[in-house]
Design an enzyme around this catalytic site. Structure first.
Site, short mmCIF file in Angstrom:
data_model
loop_
_atom_site.label_atom_id
_atom_site.label_comp_id
_atom_site.label_asym_id
_atom_site.label_seq_id
_atom_site.Cartn_x
_atom_site.Cartn_y
_atom_site.Cartn_z
CB CYS A 46 -5.72 4.33 -9.36
SG CYS A 46 -5.76 5.63 -10.61
CG ASP A 47 -2.74 0.95 -6.23
OD1 ASP A 47 -3.46 0.12 -6.81
OD2 ASP A 47 -1.52 1.05 -6.44
CG LEU A 48 -3.71 5.53 -1.75
CD1 LEU A 48 -3.19 6.95 -1.60
CD2 LEU A 48 -3.41 4.72 -0.50
#
Length: 413
Positions: free
Chosen positions: A181-183
């Protein structure tokens, strides 16, 4: 000359003020840096980016920086400034006035008291492209809630389709082994910033980008969401199986597991003939992809014992010879030493300012005229404070020493 590669990169001449930490924001700004932008990373004196302590493993160069931090912070200069000190906030506003792009991941409204929210920065830099990354966005009932990758993987529905099926040993929700999700939010931030740059090039107008981890991951539910929205099928956990294409999963051979990724009816017929089950390709239950999906249990019940008689390497070799997609599950050391990865030049060794070597994974796209560059290794916290304050803001040595003594700024940890 036209056609020659530029050593500077396509974003040379652009300045990025990086007020983000951990991963989504730093991943975005690292990409911008790889493509030639100047990135000034602002960190808290005495602490630095949270990921500097997310280990082990840690570097043994005296910085105690974690390997985690190294994955997302090359091609940046680090300045340590106390944002909570009015003098520090004023320095960062001066950086913002010179910046083409600002990336931040503070909670909604958190930068307003420092005069560093979008409205304040736009007042001093009208054409700024200002990207705010939060868990849930600038609007909606959860806008003031902190967002974390693990939480978003669950809330977005991703964990409902990841892992072994309920009822099987080990079944239940499972996160992905990377902070996807962050990436992915970092990637969407980069795409959005580049789109905004093109708009600014045409109109002279900057803009605010409101990007949420939850929005990003929900948008990436892709075929699973479409199966529900357009077919009424509630996606479930299938382990390594595919919800729509069969066989598309791992199989146990006599001496280990292999991956089989059959994507169409032609490949299915070839594969079944290869393993001695060619007659099944004409079975009306299995001849077409839709039938195989509906009747997967019956099909797999026949395939598994046959595949279990093969040796893994022999079946993989047979598939490769037939042009069928199959392979093994590599561990990280294996893939990083794979001849294909070596040929593509994805692993780069860089040196920090003190000569300490670090390895990083490079930018995956190859731009023929303006390739990514690897200019500076991930910096120690605050190691560029003095040089950047002098070179960008024009502070003299006496003023820098005064700010150091007052604890407003700091040099490297």
């Amino acid at each position: 000359m036209t056609g020659e590669a530029s050593p500077a990169g396509p974003l040379v001449g652009l300045r990025v003020l990086d007020l983000s930490r951990v991963l989504a924001g730093p991943w975005c700004t690292q990409i911008l840096g790889d493509l030639g932008a100047e990135v000034i990373k602002v960190e808290q004196p005495g602490q630095g980016d949270d990921t500097r302590r997310w280990g082990p493993p840690f570097l043994d160069d005296g910085s105690n920086d974690a390997a985690y931090y190294l994955c997302a912070n090359r091609n940046k200069r680090s300045v340590a400034i106390d944002l909570a000190d009015p003098q520090g906030a004023a320095l960062i506003r001066r950086f913002a006035e010179t910046a083409d792009i600002v990336v931040e991941n503070f909670r909604v409204g958190g930068l307003a008291k420092y005069g560093l929210d979008y409205a304040s920065v736009k007042a001093i830099r009208p054409d700024v492209i200002y990207c705010s990354i939060t868990g849930f966005g600038q609007t909606g009932p959860m806008r003031n809630t902190g967002g974390y990758d693990f939480l978003i993987q669950g809330m977005s529905g991703l964990m409902s389709v990841t892992g072994l099926p309920d009822g099987e040993p080990g079944g239940g929700p499972m996160k992905v082994g990377l902070p996807v999700c962050d990436l992915q939010t970092g990637l969407y931030a980069t795409v959005s910033i580049l789109a905004a740059l093109n708009h600014r090039n045409r109109t002279g107008e900057g803009q605010h980008i409101d990007l949420a981890l939850l929005d990003t991951q929900v948008s990436l539910l892709a075929n699973q969401a479409s199966n529900w929205m357009n077919g009424g099928m509630v996606p479930r956990r299938l382990g390594n199986q595919h919800p729509n294409t069969v066989p598309y999963q791992d199989f146990a051979c006599a001496d280990g597991n292999i991956l089989v990724a059959i994507g169409n009816d032609r490949q299915f017929r070839q594969f079944m003939a290869m393993i001695g089950l060619g007659a099944l390709a004409d079975d009306p239950r299995f001849a077409a992809s839709g039938g195989r999906s509906v009747n997967r249990d019956a099909l797999l019940g026949v395939m598994r014992p046959v595949i279990a008689q093969w040796k893994a390497a022999e079946l993989i070799a047979a598939m490769q010879a037939a042009g069928l997609p199959g392979g093994k599950v590599n561990e990280i050391p294996e893939v990083l030493e794979h001849p294909q990865i070596e040929a593509r030049g994805l692993v780069h060794e860089m040196e920090r300012s003190d000569g300490t070597p670090v390895k990083v994974l490079g930018f995956p796209a190859r731009l023929s005229a303006t390739p990514a560059t690897y200019r500076t290794a991930p910096p120690r916290s605050g190691e560029d404070t003095r040089a950047v304050l002098t070179g960008v803001l024009g502070l003299d040595a006496a003023e820098i020493e005064r700010l150091m003594a007052a604890g407003v700024i700091a040099e490297r940890l």
